[in-house]
Scaffold this motif. Structure first.
Motif, PDB file in Angstrom:
ATOM      1  N   SER A  61       0.826  -1.221   0.000  1.00  0.00           N
ATOM      2  CA  SER A  61       0.000   0.000   0.000  1.00  0.00           C
ATOM      3  C   SER A  61       0.860   1.272   0.000  1.00  0.00           C
ATOM      4  O   SER A  61       1.989   1.278   0.490  1.00  0.00           O
ATOM      5  CB  SER A  61      -0.903   0.016   1.235  1.00  0.00           C
ATOM      6  N   ASP A  62       0.278   2.348  -0.550  1.00  0.00           N
ATOM      7  CA  ASP A  62       1.007   3.615  -0.615  1.00  0.00           C
ATOM      8  C   ASP A  62       1.356   4.133   0.788  1.00  0.00           C
ATOM      9  O   ASP A  62       2.389   4.782   0.965  1.00  0.00           O
ATOM     10  CB  ASP A  62       0.164   4.657  -1.369  1.00  0.00           C
ATOM     11  N   THR A  90       3.091   3.620  -8.733  1.00  0.00           N
ATOM     12  CA  THR A  90       1.679   3.881  -9.061  1.00  0.00           C
ATOM     13  C   THR A  90       1.540   5.365  -9.352  1.00  0.00           C
ATOM     14  O   THR A  90       2.426   6.164  -9.009  1.00  0.00           O
ATOM     15  CB  THR A  90       0.742   3.553  -7.868  1.00  0.00           C
ATOM     16  N   TYR A  91       0.409   5.723  -9.958  1.00  0.00           N
ATOM     17  CA  TYR A  91       0.141   7.116 -10.289  1.00  0.00           C
ATOM     18  C   TYR A  91       0.150   7.965  -9.014  1.00  0.00           C
ATOM     19  O   TYR A  91       0.708   9.054  -8.978  1.00  0.00           O
ATOM     20  CB  TYR A  91      -1.232   7.176 -10.974  1.00  0.00           C
ATOM     21  N   VAL A  92      -0.449   7.392  -7.947  1.00  0.00           N
ATOM     22  CA  VAL A  92      -0.498   8.121  -6.670  1.00  0.00           C
ATOM     23  C   VAL A  92       0.929   8.366  -6.165  1.00  0.00           C
ATOM     24  O   VAL A  92       1.269   9.456  -5.694  1.00  0.00           O
ATOM     25  CB  VAL A  92      -1.310   7.301  -5.627  1.00  0.00           C
ATOM     26  N   GLN A  93       1.773   7.350  -6.311  1.00  0.00           N
ATOM     27  CA  GLN A  93       3.155   7.500  -5.820  1.00  0.00           C
ATOM     28  C   GLN A  93       3.920   8.577  -6.593  1.00  0.00           C
ATOM     29  O   GLN A  93       4.857   9.177  -6.068  1.00  0.00           O
ATOM     30  CB  GLN A  93       3.902   6.162  -5.890  1.00  0.00           C
ATOM     31  N   TYR A  95       2.691  11.439  -7.444  1.00  0.00           N
ATOM     32  CA  TYR A  95       2.382  12.679  -6.707  1.00  0.00           C
ATOM     33  C   TYR A  95       3.098  12.693  -5.363  1.00  0.00           C
ATOM     34  O   TYR A  95       3.567  13.735  -4.909  1.00  0.00           O
ATOM     35  CB  TYR A  95       0.867  12.824  -6.506  1.00  0.00           C
ATOM     36  N   ILE A  96       3.151  11.524  -4.723  1.00  0.00           N
ATOM     37  CA  ILE A  96       3.836  11.453  -3.418  1.00  0.00           C
ATOM     38  C   ILE A  96       5.298  11.879  -3.593  1.00  0.00           C
ATOM     39  O   ILE A  96       5.832  12.668  -2.827  1.00  0.00           O
ATOM     40  CB  ILE A  96       3.754  10.020  -2.833  1.00  0.00           C
ATOM     41  N   LYS A 152      -0.472  -1.277 -13.304  1.00  0.00           N
ATOM     42  CA  LYS A 152      -0.437  -0.117 -12.393  1.00  0.00           C
ATOM     43  C   LYS A 152       0.778   0.784 -12.591  1.00  0.00           C
ATOM     44  O   LYS A 152       0.700   1.984 -12.340  1.00  0.00           O
ATOM     45  CB  LYS A 152      -0.445  -0.602 -10.938  1.00  0.00           C
TER      46      LYS A 152
END
Ligand code: AMP
Length: 388
Positions: A61-62, A90-93, A95-96, A152
Motif C-alpha cells: 500500500s502507498d 503507481t500514479y499516486v506515488q 504525486y507522493i 499499475k
C-alpha cells in the motif's frame, strides 16, 4: 541536488544500473524493494504488513511506502541527490514523490525508463532466481509482478511524459551499453543545473581564499588557473616547464594550455554542483573560451561576482603575504605586484566591462574581516542557487 528515478519492469536491470550510478555520482540509493525486505528481516510491524503481498508479487500500500521512504529521504536530505529504484510504482506515488521533493526544496530531474519485453523479463528473473535467494523470483510470482507492472506501473510513465522529464533506454543491450546511455542522460542533467560562478577582483582582493571556502561550503568545484599552473610547475610536467618563466615575471600563461587544463577539470568533475572560476577569464579571448567550454557541457555562466577593494589595500595585503609561508613567487617584489595590477587593468577590466553589458555583475565589498566578506559572498551564492 540530482534526483533520478529508474523505471522499468522487474528484471530490466534497475538494480545493476543503480549500483554503477550511485557510486559514480555519490547519490543516495533508495530501493523501496530493499527497504521493505529490510523491514521484513527485522520483523517490524511494517515488514509484517508487507510480507504476504510481496510474496504474492502484489504492490504494497502507498501508506507503507510513504512511511519507509519519507524517513530515508529526511535522514539523507544533505546528500548529493537520490536515485529511486522501484518508486514511484503507481500514479499516486508519482504525486507522493513530487510532494517529498518539495519538502526538500528540490524536484525530480528525470525518470529513466529501462525498457524490456515481457518474455525477456521472465527469462532474466528466472535466471536471477537461481542465485538471488529471493522467494519472489519464481515463475508464478514473476508473472504476477509483471502483470502489476503493466496494469499499475506503466501508466505512471504518462505522468512524466507530460512533464517532459521521461527518457527511454532500450535495456536489451549489454550492461555496459545501457550504462553508457544512462550516464549520458545524467551528464546532461548535471550540466543543466550547474551553478557556475566567475569570481573577479584585483590581485590581493581575497578571491583565492574566499573561492576555496565558498566551494567547500556549497559543494562547488574550485577552478583556480593559478593553482593548476603551480601544480604543473611543481610536477615539472611539460606544461610546467613551458610556463615557469612567464609566470615568475607575472605574465599570463598561453591560452592553449589553460584550455587544456580547464577541459580536463570539467571532464573529471562528476557530481559537483557547479564551478567557481578564479583567475579565469582574464582576457577577452578567454571570456569567449569559457563560454565555449561551458556550452560544450550544456551549461553556461550563472553569476559573476566582483570583489572590490582599494588598490592600495590590495598592495599592502600582497606585501604582507610575501613575508608569510603563503607567499607566491610573484609577490616577492613590488615591481612584480605592480606588473600584475597593470595586467589586470589592461586585460581583465575589459572582460568585466563586456560582462556588465551581457550579465549582471554583482559587486561585493571585499573590505572587512574574512568572515564578513565570506558572508557577503555566501548571500550572493545562495541567491544564485535559488535562481537556478
Ligand atoms: P523490487 O525489489 O523493486 O522488485 O520490489 C519487490 C516487491 O516489493 C514488489 O514486488 C512489491 O511487492 C514491493 N514494492 C517495492 N516497491 C514498491 C512500491 N513503490 N510500491 C508498492 N510495492 C512495492
Amino acid at each position: 541536488m540530482l534526483n533520478i528515478a529508474l523505471f522499468g519492469p522487474p528484471g530490466a536491470g534497475k538494480g545493476t544500473q543503480s549500483d554503477l550510478i550511485v557510486e559514480k555520482y555519490n547519490l543516495h540509493y533508495i530501493s523501496t524493494g530493499d527497504l521493505l525486505r529490510k523491514e521484513i528481516a527485522e520483523g517490524t510491524k511494517l515488514g509484517h504488513d508487507a510480507k504476504n503481498i510481496i510474496a504474492e508479487g502484489g504492490l504494497v500500500s502507498d501508506e507503507i511506502i510513504v512511511q519507509i521512504i519519507e524517513k530515508t529521504i529526511v535522514e539523507n536530505s544533505e546528500s548529493n541527490g537520490f536515485l529511486f529504484d522501484g518508486f514511484p510504482r503507481t500514479y499516486v506515488q508519482a504525486y507522493i514523490l513530487a510532494g517529498l521533493m518539495i519538502k526538500l526544496h528540490t524536484s525530480l530531474n528525470c525518470l529513466i525508463s529501462l525498457e524490456l519485453e515481457e518474455e525477456e523479463s521472465v527469462t532474466r528473473l528466472l535466471e536471477r532466481g537461481k542465485t538471488s535467494g529471493r522467494s519472489d523470483d519464481n515463475e508464478l510470482v514473476i508473472r504476477n509482478r509483471l502483470s502489476e507492472y503493466y496494469d499499475k506501473t506503466l501508466p505512471v510513465l504518462q505522468f512524466y511524459k507530460d512533464k517532459g522529464i521521461y527518457v527511454a533506454i532500450d535495456s536489451k543491450n549489454s550492461i555496459e551499453q545501457v550504462h553508457a546511455e544512462v550516464d549520458k542522460v545524467i551528464q546532461g542533467e548535471l550540466s543543466k543545473n550547474l551553478l557556475n560562478i566567475v569570481l573577479f577582483g584585483i590581485p590581493g582582493s581575497g578571491r583565492g581564499r574566499q573561492g576555496v571556502a565558498l566551494a567547500k561550503k556549497y559543494g562547488l568545484e574550485y577552478i583556480s588557473i593559478g593553482t593548476m599552473l603551480e601544480d604543473e610547475i611543481k610536477k615539472k610536467s611539460k606544461i610546467g616547464i613551458k610556463i615557469k618563466e612567464q609566470r615568475e615575471n607575472g605574465l599570463l600563461a598561453p591560452d592553449e594550455i589553460i584550455v587544456q587544463l580547464i577541459e580536463q577539470k570539467l571532464e573529471n568533475s562528476h557530481g559537483s554542483k557547479g564551478f567557481i572560476f578564479k583567475g579565469f577569464p582574464r582576457t577577452l579571448v578567454q571570456s569567449y573560451i569559457l563560454d565555449g567550454l561551458l556550452q560544450q557541457h550544456g551549461s553556461g555562466i550563472s553569476e559573476i561576482i566582483e570583489i572590490e577593494i582599494p588598490t592600495l589595500e590590495a598592495m599592502s595585503r600582497l606585501h604582507a603575504r610575501s613575508k608569510t609561508k603563503y607567499a607566491k613567487a610573484y609577490d616577492k617584489s613590488t615591481g612584480k605586484i605592480i606588473n600584475r595590477m597593470h595586467e589586470h587593468e589592461r586585460k581583465t577590466l575589459p572582460v568585466i566591462e563586456k560582462y556588465k553589458a551581457l550579465h549582471h555583475v554583482k559587486k561585493v565589498d571585499g573590505v572587512g574581516s574574512i568572515i564578513e566578506v565570506f558572508e557577503r559572498l555566501s548571500n550572493e551564492i545562495e541567491i544564485g542557487f535559488r535562481n537556478l
